[in-house]
Structures are given as C-alpha cells and as structure tokens.
Design an enzyme around this catalytic site. Structure first.
Site, PDB file in Angstrom:
ATOM      1  N   ASP A  30      -6.342  14.486 -16.419  1.00  0.00           N
ATOM      2  CA  ASP A  30      -6.761  14.627 -15.109  1.00  0.00           C
ATOM      3  C   ASP A  30      -7.945  15.738 -15.006  1.00  0.00           C
ATOM      4  O   ASP A  30      -8.170  16.647 -15.816  1.00  0.00           O
ATOM      5  CB  ASP A  30      -5.855  15.340 -14.317  1.00  0.00           C
ATOM      6  CG  ASP A  30      -5.925  15.074 -12.612  1.00  0.00           C
ATOM      7  OD1 ASP A  30      -5.342  14.178 -12.221  1.00  0.00           O
ATOM      8  OD2 ASP A  30      -6.905  15.822 -12.062  1.00  0.00           O
ATOM      9  N   LEU A 153       6.060   1.838  -6.589  1.00  0.00           N
ATOM     10  CA  LEU A 153       7.031   3.059  -6.413  1.00  0.00           C
ATOM     11  C   LEU A 153       7.219   3.525  -4.881  1.00  0.00           C
ATOM     12  O   LEU A 153       6.316   3.381  -4.293  1.00  0.00           O
ATOM     13  CB  LEU A 153       6.555   4.067  -7.427  1.00  0.00           C
ATOM     14  CG  LEU A 153       6.260   3.642  -8.755  1.00  0.00           C
ATOM     15  CD1 LEU A 153       5.674   4.994  -9.227  1.00  0.00           C
ATOM     16  CD2 LEU A 153       7.345   3.352  -9.438  1.00  0.00           C
ATOM     17  N   CYS A 263       0.604   5.355   1.604  1.00  0.00           N
ATOM     18  CA  CYS A 263       0.345   4.081   1.259  1.00  0.00           C
ATOM     19  C   CYS A 263       0.086   2.970   2.256  1.00  0.00           C
ATOM     20  O   CYS A 263      -0.898   2.325   2.426  1.00  0.00           O
ATOM     21  CB  CYS A 263       1.540   3.643   0.355  1.00  0.00           C
ATOM     22  SG  CYS A 263       1.699   4.672  -1.071  1.00  0.00           S
TER      23      CYS A 263
END
Ligand code: UGA
Length: 447
Positions: A30, A153, A263
């Site tokens: 990252d 998920l 989401c």
C-alpha cells in the site's frame, strides 16, 4: 504460491490474511506509509472481528508481510491482486477507476515471468480489458493474463465469508490463468465451495448484479413495511411468510432505515451508469436508489411522530451510528441522514456507538457523544436504535425509563417486542409493525 496484494483496504487486507492462512506467501502493498507502519506493528486500520489475530499470527509465521514498495514484490509474485478502492466519482456517480489503472501501470513495469493479474476491486464491465490493454502497452514483452475475481465479503463477517463463500467467481478466457486460480483456491475446493468459471465480463457484472439485487430485496421489504404500518400488519410476519418460499429466500428481508455502507450505495449508482452507457437502463435499480435515499431522511418523521410531532428543542438519544453492527464504518450510514434531518428540525442529538464514534465525529457535527446507551438516554425525550449491535438487544428498559425525560423508543431495527416495551410505559415505534396501542384501542372498540 507467491501473491502480491495491491491495496491494504478492506478487501485487500482481509483477502491477504486469509490467503496467507491457506499457506500462500502474501505481501500486501500500500502506498499509505502510516498504514503500512501500523500493520507492521500489528495494528489494524479497520475494525473487523478476528482480523487482528489472523494478521498477527500469519505475520509471525512469515506468510504475511507488508510493504510500501511494489516493484520487488510484483517481480517475485505468480499472482498479483489489485484490491484498490473504486469510490464513486464526485458529481457523476461513475466508479473512479484511476487507482485501478495506476496500479496496473505500476504492476506492468515490474512483471517477470508468467503472472496472473487478478482484479478484486469492484469494477465496471470492460475494466479487465482496459487493465490488459494498459499492461500490454506499458510492457509489450510481458507474459500475463487478467482475471476478474470479485469479492463477496460482508463487513463484520468478512473472514467467515472468505473461508465459507457461497461461490467463487473466476472470470477469464486464459487456460493457464484458470489453472493458477484453481491452485490459489484449492484449500476452498476441499470445503466444496462452488467455483464458477465465466468470461471476464460476466464476472465483472455478477458482482454489480448481486449487490443490486440484494439492495432491491431490502428496499422491497422496506416499502412493504410502510404498507404494513398503514394496514396494521407486522412486516416480520410478512417477511417470514414470503421468505419461506425457497425461490425467494428469507435473507435480506429485514426492514429497517434503508441500506448504507461502502458497497450497496456505490455499486447501485455505478450499475445505473453502466446501464445508461450501454443503452440498457436499469430502471428497477434507479428506483431502488431513489427510494432508499428518501427513506433515510424520512426516518426522522417517525422520530418526530414519537415526539408528538414537535421535535424542536427536544433531546434525542441515538444508539448505533455505523451502517451496520460489527464495523466502525460510517459510510452512507442511515444515522447520518437521520441525524442531519433531526437537527434541521431543531432537535438536540446525543449519540452512542460501541466502536463507530471516532468515524462518526468526521461525518456529523453538533452531536454530544456518550459512553454508554444509558448515559446517552440521560435526559432524552426519545431513544432511537439505528444499528442493531448485540449490546442493544437486551437493554435494561426500566433503567432507561428512569433516566429519560420521557419514555419513548423508536426501534428502527425491530429489536424489541412492541407489547413488552409498551407495557413498561414506553411509547414505541418500530418499522412496519402495527401499533400495539392501536390494537388495544381496536379491541376496546370491538368489545
Ligand atoms: C455487501 C454485500 O452483502 C457483500 O456480499 C458484498 O461483498 C459487499 O457488500 C461488497 O460489495 O463489498 P456489506 O456492505 O458489508 O456487504 O453489508 P451488508 O451486510 O450487505 O449490509 C448492507 C446494508 O444493508 C446495511 O446498511 C444493512 O443494515 C442493510 N440491510 C441488510 C438491511 O437493511 N436489511 C437486510 O435484510 C440486510
């Protein structure tokens, strides 16, 4: 296998830890130096049950490590996973793919030997083609295949979902890549998780279509709940009766204040744009988004009603701020729209959440934060349950009544039985439930 996971966000970090747990060697990359330093110290950037232990044990055993630098990690990897963010682009609702393409360019520069590039981020149909084009253009000599492998998920249950998926979707047209993916997921084959091999574009669409369908199911039951309130039926009974039909299924039929999170709101909006761009308007999803947005603010009306229609100057205690339990995520949480609407009506807001208060501070203003549901209810005219954390399921109602100015409970997740609460002397409002008071009045009329 050696895996490079690009992006230590929700999907990247959970997947990296779970693949390491399967025995793969995973390096999570990252560009956020602070995040990488914290992860190296074993500190998690997000709250997810079980994640901290999983990361720490796999790091200790040498299967999981963290790095700021992509080049060497990608060079050694057989599989490179792109799990960077795809936020809604400001203003137009399209998924912002700049992080995905930036990652593709950076990965291309370091490829060595046959490498499978797996796109895990949720991306519009055709993004895999563009990633392949970028890599081919940056490194014409590279030997690679691009796979779409969306993640399903749920926050708060992510590790369990990863280890026990309903299905694994692998979208690619390259035989070698398919074989590599089969090896990667072999530990799950043993658990008999269904693996669905599709074309890449189908895999990309499956992710959006699944989230849009779930968002539609929730919105459908929410509108049925509104109808239940008008006709004196209980939406939980209706949902059970409907959900027992195997073709429909009982999950995601819990009426509430509207869906939120990182989401559903983003992916439904993105699907609408994809449909418009391909001249196949997604009118059902368009309606779902509009109904859900409106619903979140409309919940303030329910609270106002429990205050006799006069919220101005009243004190409102909100318990549960995150978009759902077991997460600290405040993104698109119904609590934000609700609190803003109540403040616009002139109410004062006190709030408590078991883990989300730090995140909430950035999203809300003029809220008094408290250290328990009871201190939150102190002096309040109404208590509102917005998120169904376990610890709100067995509150001491008598104690709440003692500290509140006026005993009123608005239960936006239908956690409590109306009769029981009303019997204790509370005014009670749930979602899609008949008013007990009404039932009593009706009985009295009939007798
Ligand atoms: C969702 C999907 O469930 C995952 O399968 C998907 O992988 C994920 O999005 C993603 O795309 O990454 P998540 O956003 O973590 O997962 O949360 P959900 O448990 O799906 O809940 C979403 C929202 O719907 C919450 O606000 C929740 O309170 C609400 N909801 C859910 C209801 O109001 N009623 C229900 O019956 C179910």
């Amino acid at each position: 296998m050696r895996i490079a996971m690009i992006g230590a966000g929700y999907v990247g970090l959970v997947s990296a830890a779970c693949f390491a747990e399967f025995g793969h060697e995973v390096v999570c990359v990252d560009k956020d130096a602070e995040k990488i330093q914290a992860l190296k110290r074993g500190e998690m950037p997000i709250y997810e049950p079980g994640l901290s232990q999983l990361v720490q044990s796999n790091a200790r055993e040498g299967r999981l490590s963290f790095s700021l630098f992509l080049a060497g990690v990608v060079e050694r990897a057989e599989v490179v996973m792109i799990a960077v963010g795809t936020p809604s682009r400001r203003g137009d609702g399209y998924a912002d793919l700049s992080y995905v393409y930036e990652a593709a360019r950076a990965v291309a520069a370091s490829l060595s030997g046959f490498t499978v590039i797996v796109v895990k981020s949720t991306v519009p149909v055709g993004t895999g083609d563009e990633v392949a084009r970028i890599i081919g253009e940056t490194r014409p000599d590279a030997d690679f295949a691009v796979v779409s492998n969306p993640e399903f998920l749920r926050e708060g249950a992510a590790i369990r979902d990863f280890k026990h998926p309903d299905r694994i979707v692998i979208g690619c047209e390259d035989e070698r890549a398919r074989e590599t993916m089969a090896q990667l997921y072999r530990p799950l084959y043993l658990n008999a998780a269904p693996i669905l091999n599709t074309r890449r574009r189908a895999a990309e669409l499956i992710k959006y279509a699944a989230n849009a369908f779930l968002a539609t199911k929730i919105t459908f039951i929410n509108e049925i709940a509104d109808l239940c309130e008008q006709i004196g039926a209980d939406v939980q009974e209706v949902a059970r009766g409907v959900g027992l039909d195997n073709r429909i299924g009982s999950k995601f039929l819990h009426a509430g204040p509207g869906f939120g999170g990182s989401c559903f709101p983003k992916d439904t909006t993105a699907l609408i744009k994809i449909g418009q761009d391909h001249r196949a308007p997604q009118r059902i999803v368009e309606t779902v988004v509009a109904v859900n947005d409106q619903r979140k603010r409309a919940m303030a009306g329910k609270v106002a009603e429990a205050l006799g229609g006069k919220p101005r100057g009243k004190t409102i205690a909100i318990v549960g701020l995150t978009f759902k339990p077991n997460t600290d995520d405040m993104r698109e949480s119904p609590a934000i729209a609700l609190i803003n609407a109540l403040q616009d009506m002139g109410a004062r807001v006190r709030a408590y959440d078991p883990v989300g208060m730090e995140q909430a501070k950035a999203a809300l203003s003029d809220v008094t934060y408290c250290d328990s549901p009871y201190s939150c209810a102190d002096g309040a005219d109404v208590l509102v349950i917005v998120t169904e954390w376990e610890q709100f399921r067995a509150l001491d109602l008598a104690r709440l009544k003692q500290v509140m100015t006026r005993p009123a409970l608005v239960d936006l997740r239908n956690v409590y039985p109306a009769e029981e609460v009303e019997r204790l002397g509370f005014i009670y409002r749930g979602v899609g439930r008949p008013l007990f008071e009404l039932a009593v009045a009706e009985l009295a009329r009939a007798s």
